[in-house]
Design a protein around this motif. Structure first.
Motif, mmCIF file in Angstrom:
data_model
loop_
_atom_site.group_PDB
_atom_site.id
_atom_site.type_symbol
_atom_site.label_atom_id
_atom_site.label_comp_id
_atom_site.label_asym_id
_atom_site.label_seq_id
_atom_site.Cartn_x
_atom_site.Cartn_y
_atom_site.Cartn_z
ATOM 1 N N THR A 28 0.841 -1.193 0.000
ATOM 2 C CA THR A 28 0.000 0.000 0.000
ATOM 3 C C THR A 28 0.876 1.243 0.000
ATOM 4 O OG1 THR A 28 -1.691 -1.191 1.245
ATOM 5 C CG2 THR A 28 -1.867 1.212 1.224
ATOM 6 N N ILE A 30 0.360 5.346 0.192
ATOM 7 C CA ILE A 30 -0.539 6.485 0.381
ATOM 8 C C ILE A 30 0.290 7.745 0.240
ATOM 9 C CG2 ILE A 30 -2.131 7.661 1.954
ATOM 10 C CD1 ILE A 30 -2.683 4.916 3.228
ATOM 11 N N THR A 95 -4.738 13.623 -2.937
ATOM 12 C CA THR A 95 -4.166 12.485 -2.230
ATOM 13 C C THR A 95 -4.664 11.207 -2.893
ATOM 14 O OG1 THR A 95 -5.985 12.456 -0.671
ATOM 15 C CG2 THR A 95 -4.031 13.697 -0.018
ATOM 16 N N LYS A 97 -4.588 6.572 -2.557
ATOM 17 C CA LYS A 97 -4.191 5.314 -1.921
ATOM 18 C C LYS A 97 -4.069 4.297 -3.043
ATOM 19 C CE LYS A 97 -5.692 1.741 1.301
ATOM 20 N NZ LYS A 97 -6.803 1.289 2.178
ATOM 21 N N GLU A 99 -2.810 0.491 -4.184
ATOM 22 C CA GLU A 99 -2.524 -0.830 -3.644
ATOM 23 C C GLU A 99 -2.058 -1.742 -4.767
ATOM 24 O OE1 GLU A 99 -5.640 -1.864 -0.350
ATOM 25 O OE2 GLU A 99 -6.607 -0.694 -1.935
ATOM 26 N N ASP A 112 -7.482 4.092 -4.934
ATOM 27 C CA ASP A 112 -8.634 4.510 -4.134
ATOM 28 C C ASP A 112 -9.753 3.468 -4.200
ATOM 29 O OD1 ASP A 112 -7.303 6.864 -3.397
ATOM 30 O OD2 ASP A 112 -7.980 7.879 -5.206
ATOM 31 N N THR A 141 2.850 9.593 2.377
ATOM 32 C CA THR A 141 2.313 9.662 3.715
ATOM 33 C C THR A 141 2.570 8.339 4.432
ATOM 34 O OG1 THR A 141 0.559 11.074 2.873
ATOM 35 C CG2 THR A 141 0.212 10.114 5.042
ATOM 36 N N LYS A 142 2.394 7.222 3.681
ATOM 37 C CA LYS A 142 2.570 5.907 4.288
ATOM 38 C C LYS A 142 2.920 4.902 3.201
ATOM 39 C CE LYS A 142 0.077 2.465 6.999
ATOM 40 N NZ LYS A 142 -1.180 2.136 7.656
#
Length: 144
Positions: A28, A30, A95, A97, A99, A112, A141-142
């Protein structure tokens, strides 16, 4: 893999994939797209120290031509690029996400929560892929 907190705009992240890539594994990412981005890449490397070795997947987001390119390098040779995507999902200032789901035959890329594309494995066995590298115009961010 380890998590990394907020960093400057152009950065290089390298994280180990303990035991190598394997089916059912999820990576993941982010982050945020900065203003005026050019490109960023997520690379699955076979050797975290020598980026010139085999590459399980190079996933490059190019903002100038709104493309997402996937490829792999085996024995020093790049394969055929894959560019088909249903839509270009990235916008400056947004932003996201992302995966990467490792399946038996392919890596499925979700953005997302929506499927963006697949990339059939070219490196066998999968556990030869041992590191994740992220470079370019992205604020992380991560990473997990």
């Amino acid at each position: 893999m380890t998590e990394k907190e907020r960093c400057p705009k152009v950065e290089q992240y390298v994280g180990e994939i303990k035991g190598g890539l394997r089916p059912a594994m999820r990576i993941t990412v982010i982050g945020m797209v900065p203003s005026n981005p050019k490109s960023f890449s997520v690379t699955l490397l076979c050797d975290p120290v020598d980026a010139n070795k085999d590459v399980g997947m190079l996933f490059t987001v190019n903002f100038s031509d709104k493309s997402i390119t996937r490829n792999a390098r085996i024995a020093g040779k790049w394969g055929i690029e894959e560019k088909n995507i249903p839509y270009f999902p990235f916008t400056a200032g947004d932003t996201f996400k992302m995966e990467f789901l490792c399946e038996h035959q392919q890596i499925r890329v979700l953005l997302d929560g929506r499927q963006l594309c697949d990339f059939t494995h070219r490196i066998q066995p999968l556990n030869l892929v041992k590191a994740l590298q992220i470079t370019g115009d992205v604020k992380l961010t991560k990473v997990a």
